[in-house]
Design an enzyme around this catalytic site. Structure first.
Site, short mmCIF file in Angstrom:
data_model
loop_
_atom_site.label_atom_id
_atom_site.label_comp_id
_atom_site.label_asym_id
_atom_site.label_seq_id
_atom_site.Cartn_x
_atom_site.Cartn_y
_atom_site.Cartn_z
N ARG A 188 -102.80 -15.66 -14.04
CA ARG A 188 -102.19 -15.90 -12.73
C ARG A 188 -102.38 -17.33 -12.20
O ARG A 188 -101.43 -17.89 -11.66
CB ARG A 188 -102.70 -14.87 -11.69
CG ARG A 188 -102.35 -13.43 -12.05
CD ARG A 188 -102.70 -12.46 -10.94
NE ARG A 188 -101.76 -12.53 -9.83
CZ ARG A 188 -101.98 -13.14 -8.69
NH1 ARG A 188 -103.13 -13.71 -8.44
NH2 ARG A 188 -101.05 -13.16 -7.76
N GLY A 231 -95.22 -4.96 -1.48
CA GLY A 231 -95.20 -6.38 -1.14
C GLY A 231 -96.26 -6.70 -0.11
O GLY A 231 -96.25 -7.77 0.50
N GLU A 289 -95.01 2.01 -2.42
CA GLU A 289 -95.50 1.83 -3.80
C GLU A 289 -96.37 0.60 -3.91
O GLU A 289 -95.98 -0.39 -4.51
CB GLU A 289 -94.34 1.66 -4.77
CG GLU A 289 -93.04 2.15 -4.26
CD GLU A 289 -91.86 1.70 -5.07
OE1 GLU A 289 -91.11 2.60 -5.43
OE2 GLU A 289 -91.68 0.50 -5.33
N PRO A 290 -97.54 0.63 -3.32
CA PRO A 290 -98.41 -0.54 -3.38
C PRO A 290 -99.09 -0.69 -4.74
O PRO A 290 -99.52 0.31 -5.33
CB PRO A 290 -99.46 -0.26 -2.30
CG PRO A 290 -99.52 1.23 -2.23
CD PRO A 290 -98.14 1.74 -2.56
N GLY A 291 -99.15 -1.91 -5.22
CA GLY A 291 -99.92 -2.20 -6.43
C GLY A 291 -101.11 -3.03 -6.02
O GLY A 291 -102.24 -2.57 -5.86
N TYR A 320 -102.57 -7.42 -11.72
CA TYR A 320 -101.83 -8.35 -12.57
C TYR A 320 -102.75 -9.31 -13.33
O TYR A 320 -102.42 -10.47 -13.53
CB TYR A 320 -100.78 -9.13 -11.75
CG TYR A 320 -99.90 -8.20 -10.96
CD1 TYR A 320 -98.96 -7.42 -11.60
CD2 TYR A 320 -100.05 -8.05 -9.58
CE1 TYR A 320 -98.17 -6.52 -10.90
CE2 TYR A 320 -99.27 -7.15 -8.87
CZ TYR A 320 -98.34 -6.39 -9.53
OH TYR A 320 -97.57 -5.51 -8.84
N CYS A 324 -106.63 -23.51 -26.75
CA CYS A 324 -106.18 -24.84 -27.16
C CYS A 324 -104.84 -25.17 -26.53
O CYS A 324 -103.79 -25.18 -27.18
CB CYS A 324 -106.16 -24.94 -28.67
SG CYS A 324 -107.85 -25.00 -29.28
N GLU A 325 -104.90 -25.40 -25.27
CA GLU A 325 -103.77 -25.73 -24.43
C GLU A 325 -104.40 -25.86 -23.04
O GLU A 325 -105.46 -25.29 -22.81
CB GLU A 325 -102.76 -24.58 -24.44
CG GLU A 325 -101.45 -24.97 -23.85
CD GLU A 325 -100.32 -24.01 -24.24
OE1 GLU A 325 -99.44 -23.85 -23.42
OE2 GLU A 325 -100.35 -23.43 -25.33
N TYR A 371 -98.66 -18.60 -11.81
CA TYR A 371 -98.17 -18.60 -10.43
C TYR A 371 -98.87 -19.62 -9.55
O TYR A 371 -98.60 -19.70 -8.36
CB TYR A 371 -98.43 -17.24 -9.77
CG TYR A 371 -97.77 -16.04 -10.41
CD1 TYR A 371 -96.37 -15.95 -10.47
CD2 TYR A 371 -98.52 -14.98 -10.90
CE1 TYR A 371 -95.76 -14.82 -11.02
CE2 TYR A 371 -97.91 -13.86 -11.45
CZ TYR A 371 -96.54 -13.79 -11.51
OH TYR A 371 -95.95 -12.68 -12.04
C1 LIG Z 1 -94.28 -4.47 -8.79
C2 LIG Z 1 -93.67 -3.46 -7.94
C3 LIG Z 1 -94.38 -2.90 -6.87
C4 LIG Z 1 -95.78 -3.34 -6.50
O1 LIG Z 1 -95.82 -4.58 -5.89
P1 LIG Z 1 -97.21 -5.15 -5.30
O2 LIG Z 1 -96.87 -6.48 -4.75
O3 LIG Z 1 -98.19 -5.21 -6.41
O4 LIG Z 1 -97.67 -4.19 -4.27
C5 LIG Z 1 -93.77 -1.91 -6.14
N1 LIG Z 1 -92.51 -1.48 -6.43
C6 LIG Z 1 -91.80 -2.00 -7.45
C7 LIG Z 1 -90.44 -1.49 -7.73
C8 LIG Z 1 -92.34 -3.00 -8.23
O5 LIG Z 1 -91.63 -3.51 -9.24
#
Ligand SMILES: *Cc1c(COP(=O)(O)O)cnc(C)c1O
Length: 402
Positions: free
Chosen positions: A298, A218, A259-261, A356, A328-329, A302
């Site tokens: 996105r 997050g 767990e960073p994305g 994403y 086409c939208e 969002y």
């Molecule tokens: C999506 C997700 C993340 C990554 O979130 P980010 O905001 O991209 O860092 C980490 N843990 C879990 C369980 C998720 O579903």
């Protein structure tokens, strides 16, 4: 980022195209590691739903990362790109017990977020250690769509249900080796995060055989000038002190996991499109690009802001444009945005296109999904070809009903 290399890649591989800068991913990874250098056992598991190309996964694996997955298919991609099952954590929500069992048999760490699943799994496999996803009910999110900590969220086992968890654990003699939380996608306030962490520490004390505590992710990254971003260094300082105290209290050094994305890959991504047409109406100048929400959803989904730069004319005088796609939208990428003067044929680059973006793309309007390129220190590699008609027709069955 040097625009000329982006332009060069777009000339060679054509637009639309996603380009990822490996050096940026590496820098973000090292920044997070450094912020938590006070922790004896730190584990970073990259959340691969943000960007799941196997070359990206391989690159991040070689930085030393583990992998966070939410589906059996992501687990398979992880294994394909070289991750050992023991370095993969699986945090599904609402998936079948059959899938969870299959992933567990592959040797992957399971993270369960539902009492019914916990009881079924524990009854069948009391010797397979599992992690429990706790919902501490802290609102850390910046947007209702992506906050997952509030009381009526579908994510996690409520912290108020811990007595029930403990009863299941006792009845089944199952092993709990981790507790987890993932409070939302946009952490703005470190103190809110620490507050949630305290709740997780309290919960953790109730389990005697923990090997790790997973604080999810997050981390907020800036999308435009003036955006607040999570102060990772401050978080590292504050959480490390609390975590090390916890370990003392608990009687052993356990692992701290994240767990960073988005944090790892968002700013590394550039999405390049070509301007097909300029269209002036009574009030607006539209720049129409060779893409749409089929490639980058996105902004429409969002309301996300992606900076747009005109890499064909970076020093042109600024004008106001509404950047739209060819679907086409209504597919508005940006409204009334100041961009250096755009001519037809110019290449526009969307920033923060690492997380994403490609993973949420589709074939809407039967368009091809774009190619992807991984750039690292001036060398670049095609890591996904642009689709073609065979991909669109794949799995379709032509039935002729009389
Ligand atoms: C999506 C997700 C993340 C990554 O979130 P980010 O905001 O991209 O860092 C980490 N843990 C879990 C369980 C998720 O579903």
């Amino acid at each position: 980022m040097d625009n000329s290399i982006l332009l060069k890649i777009s000339k060679k591989h054509k637009s639309p195209i996603y380009i990822y800068d490996g050096e940026k991913i590496e820098n973000q990874y090292n920044r997070l590691k450094k912020a938590f250098s006070g922790i004896k056992k730190l584990k970073i598991n990259y959340a691969c739903k943000a960007l799941s190309n196997i070359s990206i996964l391989n690159f991040i694996r070689k930085l030393g990362s583990g992998l966070d997955t939410v589906s059996i298919q992501e687990v398979e991609l992880g294994i394909k790109s070289g991750f050992k099952p023991k370095n993969i954590i699986y945090t599904p929500n609402g998936v079948s017990i059959e899938e969870i069992e299959k992933v567990s048999k592959m040797g992957v760490q399971i993270n369960i977020d539902n009492l019914s699943i916990l009881e079924q799994f524990g009854t069948k496999f009391p010797n397979t250690p599992v992690c429990i996803r706790i919902n501490p009910h802290i609102m850390a999110g910046g947007n209702n769509n992506i906050s997952v900590g509030h009381i009526d969220s579908k994510f996690g086992v409520s912290v108020h249900q811990i007595p029930h968890v403990l009863r299941i654990v006792e009845n089944t003699s199952m092993k709990i080796n981790g507790v987890h939380m993932h409070t939302g996608s946009d952490i703005l306030d470190i103190d809110v995060f620490i507050h949630a962490a305290e709740i997780l520490f309290d919960t953790a004390l109730k389990f005697k055989n923990l090997e790790f505590i997973d604080f999810g992710s997050g981390f907020k990254v800036p999308y435009k000038k003036g955006d607040i971003e999570t102060n990772i260094e401050e978080l590292g300082e504050k959480l490390s002190i609390r975590f090390n105290d916890f370990c003392k209290n608990y009687g052993k050094d356990i692992e701290l996991a994240f767990e960073p994305g988005k944090f790892l890959v968002s700013s590394a991504g550039f999405f390049l499109t070509k301007v097909n047409a300029i269209k002036q109406t009574t009030s607006t100048i539209f720049a129409q690009v060779d893409s749409g929400f089929n490639h980058l959803i996105r902004p429409m989904f969002y309301g996300s802001h992606h900076e747009i730069i005109n890499i064909s004319n970076p020093n042109g005088k600024n004008r106001f444009y509404t950047v739209v796609g060819y679907i086409c939208e209504t597919d508005t990428f940006a409204n009334n945005r100041r961009i250096p003067e755009i001519s037809e044929g110019d290449i526009l680059a969307f920033k923060n296109a690492g997380a994403y973006c490609f993973t949420m793309s589709s074939n809407y309007n039967s368009r091809y999904r774009p190619a992807e390129v991984l750039l690292y220190k001036n060398n670049y590699h095609l890591i996904r070809k642009k689709e073609n008609m065979t991909d669109i027709l794949n799995n379709q069955i032509l039935v002729d009903i009389n």
